[in-house]
Enzyme design. Sequence first.
Site, PDB file in Angstrom:
ATOM      1  N   ASN A   1       5.585   4.048  -7.520  1.00  0.00           N
ATOM      2  CA  ASN A   1       5.934   3.697  -8.899  1.00  0.00           C
ATOM      3  C   ASN A   1       7.125   2.749  -8.940  1.00  0.00           C
ATOM      4  O   ASN A   1       7.247   1.924  -9.854  1.00  0.00           O
ATOM      5  CB  ASN A   1       6.284   4.973  -9.677  1.00  0.00           C
TER       6      ASN A   1
ATOM      7  N   ASN B   1       0.573  -0.900  -7.725  1.00  0.00           N
ATOM      8  CA  ASN B   1       0.500   0.541  -7.469  1.00  0.00           C
ATOM      9  C   ASN B   1       0.050   1.281  -8.729  1.00  0.00           C
ATOM     10  O   ASN B   1       0.617   1.063  -9.809  1.00  0.00           O
ATOM     11  CB  ASN B   1       1.886   1.071  -7.072  1.00  0.00           C
ATOM     12  N   GLU B   2      -0.954   2.103  -8.600  1.00  0.00           N
ATOM     13  CA  GLU B   2      -1.409   3.017  -9.664  1.00  0.00           C
ATOM     14  C   GLU B   2      -1.359   2.365 -11.048  1.00  0.00           C
ATOM     15  O   GLU B   2      -0.781   2.944 -11.990  1.00  0.00           O
ATOM     16  CB  GLU B   2      -0.586   4.317  -9.634  1.00  0.00           C
TER      17      GLU B   2
ATOM     18  N   GLU C   1      -2.050   7.053  -0.470  1.00  0.00           N
ATOM     19  CA  GLU C   1      -1.149   8.172  -0.786  1.00  0.00           C
ATOM     20  C   GLU C   1      -1.968   9.457  -0.704  1.00  0.00           C
ATOM     21  O   GLU C   1      -2.931   9.628  -1.473  1.00  0.00           O
ATOM     22  CB  GLU C   1      -0.548   8.033  -2.188  1.00  0.00           C
TER      23      GLU C   1
ATOM     24  N   GLN D   1       5.106  11.307   1.596  1.00  0.00           N
ATOM     25  CA  GLN D   1       5.724  10.127   2.181  1.00  0.00           C
ATOM     26  C   GLN D   1       6.246  10.516   3.567  1.00  0.00           C
ATOM     27  O   GLN D   1       5.737  11.476   4.132  1.00  0.00           O
ATOM     28  CB  GLN D   1       6.803   9.607   1.249  1.00  0.00           C
TER      29      GLN D   1
HETATM   30  O1  AHR Z   1       4.579   9.365  -3.813  1.00  0.00           O
HETATM   31  C1  AHR Z   1       5.187   9.654  -5.042  1.00  0.00           C
HETATM   32  C2  AHR Z   1       4.556   8.904  -6.187  1.00  0.00           C
HETATM   33  O2  AHR Z   1       3.252   9.367  -6.386  1.00  0.00           O
HETATM   34  C3  AHR Z   1       4.373   7.419  -6.011  1.00  0.00           C
HETATM   35  O3  AHR Z   1       5.498   6.695  -6.362  1.00  0.00           O
HETATM   36  C4  AHR Z   1       3.261   7.103  -6.958  1.00  0.00           C
HETATM   37  O4  AHR Z   1       2.501   6.001  -6.554  1.00  0.00           O
HETATM   38  C5  AHR Z   1       2.459   8.386  -7.017  1.00  0.00           C
HETATM   39  O5  AHR Z   1       2.179   8.775  -8.305  1.00  0.00           O
END
Ligand code: AHR
Length: 507
Positions: free
Chosen positions: A84, A184-185, A303, A357
Site C-alpha cells: 500500500n 499494488n492492489e 503477497e 513480508q
Molecule cells: O503486506 C501488508 C499489506 O497487505 C500490503 O501493503 C498490501 O498490499 C496488502 O493489503
Amino acid sequence: MTNGIRGYTFVRNMKSRIIVDRNQFIAETDDRLFSSFIEHLGRAVYGGIYEPDHPEADDQGFRKDVISLVKELGVDLVRYPGGNFVSGYNWKDGIGPRSSRPVRLDLAWHSIESNQIGIDEFYDWSVKSGTKILAAVNMGTGLPREAGELVEYCNFPGGTYWSDLRKKNGHEQPYGIKTWCVGNEMDGKWQTGHLEAADYGKKARETAKIMKWIDPSIELVVCGSASSDMPTFPEWDRTVLEYAYDSVDYLSLHRYYENFNNDTDFLASWANMDHFIKTVTAAVDYVKTLKRSERTVNLSFDEWNVWYQQNQKEHDWMSAPPILEDHYSMLDALVVAGLGLTLVNNADRVKIACLAQLVNVIAPIFTEKGGRAVRQTIFYPFKDISLYARGTVLRTCVQSSTAETKYGSVPVMCSAAVVSRDGQFVTVFCLNTDKKDVHETQIDLSSFGKAQMISWQELSNHDMNAKNTCDAPDTVVPSVKECTGGKNGVFEVYVQPLSWNVLRFSI
Ligand code: AHR
C-alpha cells in the site's frame, strides 16, 4: 496410544498413501517462487533491515544478523517498496544526499517516512543479502511518466538525465531490475488513488508501454484482485487483462489467512489458495483465448501469508511504528507449510510468489531494537521449501482421510514432491493437518526403480500455540527423525498429527 495436543487426543493408525510417479511432471520451479517482500511499513525497513546504531550494523547501517537470516531462507526476489505504501510514494524523495531528503506523511500506514532508505540503498542491501529486487511503481498518485523515469534511473546504462543521476548518486552500473509490479492492489478502496478496473487496465497498459520502451528486457506484473474475497473478484482480473493482456507478463494474486477460532478451517487454507489459483488461471486463459493470443500470462502470487488482521490497532503518527508484528505459532507454521506446498504444486502457472513480508511486519524474521533477531515458526517451512523445492515438481496422488471445512471436504494430508535439479534426489513434503491421528503413511516411489531415504525432518510441537521468542528462540525448531528402509520403493512412515515433514530420498 494417546497424547495431548492443545486438548486434542490422538490415536495411532489412520492410513494414508502418497504416490509419486516420476513421469507425471507439473513443471520446473522458477527460483522466483521463493521470494519475499519488504515494504516501507512498520519496522520492516527502519529497525528491521536498517538500524545504523545496532551493534551488528555494517558500514551502511544494515543489520548483518538480519542479512544472514535472509540468506539462510534462500530468498530470491524481494518486492519493494510496497505494498500500500507504494501508491502514495514518490521514489525521487528517496535519492540523493540523505540530509536533503524530505520527511513525508505516509498515508497508507499513518506513519512518518524519513526517506533515509530509497532505491539506491535498497539495491545495495539486495546485493548484500543475495536477493534481487521485484520493484513496484506507483499507480495510485503516480504517473506513467514517473514509472518510466524510475526504470530509466535503475536500468538505463547512462548518457540520459535519470541514468546519469544514478551514477552521480554513486552507482555507475545499472541495477538491471528485471521484474516490476505495475502498482499494488488497485482494486482496493483502501488504496491511495484506487481505480475502477477499466481505468486501471488502461493506465497499466500505457505505463507498461513506457516502461518496456525504456527497457524491453523487463517483465511486468499487473494487479489482479487483492484477495479472492474481494466483491469484484474475478471480474476485476478479467477486465484489467482485457486492456493490458498484451503488455504484461504476469497477473498478481494476494491472499492472507487468519484463524477465526476454527483450527480445522484454518488448516485447510491451502485448499482455498489452490482454488483461488485455479480460478485466476481460468480467467487469464479466457482472456488469452478472447484475444487469440499466442502468449501466456502467468501468475505472480506476490503477497501470501498468515496475517491476524483482526489484531490491528490504530496508532499516532510516528516513524516505524511497531505494527503488523504478528508472533507466529506452531499452528501458523503448519498453515504456511500448506500454502507453500500449494504454490509448488501450481508451479506450471505460478512463477513468482512472495511471502509477505520478510522482517518484523508479518514476517519470518523478528528483531529487537538494539538486540536479537529471531527465526519465527514460519521461518522453517519457508526455508525447507525454498531449499528443497527447486527442481521438477511431480504430481503426487494423496490418499488420506478428509476434514469437513468451510472450503468443503479437504484431505488432511497435503503433499508435494520435487526432483532436485541434478536429478539425484526427490524430496517428498508431507503436511499432516489431522488433529488426532498419527498417519501410517505409505510413500510409494516404486516408479523410480530404486530409492533410498536419506533424511527426514519434522516440525511439530505438543502445543499448537508455541512460539519462538527472543528469550526462547528454539521453542519450535525442526527435529531429525530416523530414516526407514523401503521395500520395492515403498516406504512406511508414521506421520505425527499436526506435523510438517520433509523426507528426502536419493534416486
Ligand atoms: O503486506 C501488508 C499489506 O497487505 C500490503 O501493503 C498490501 O498490499 C496488502 O493489503
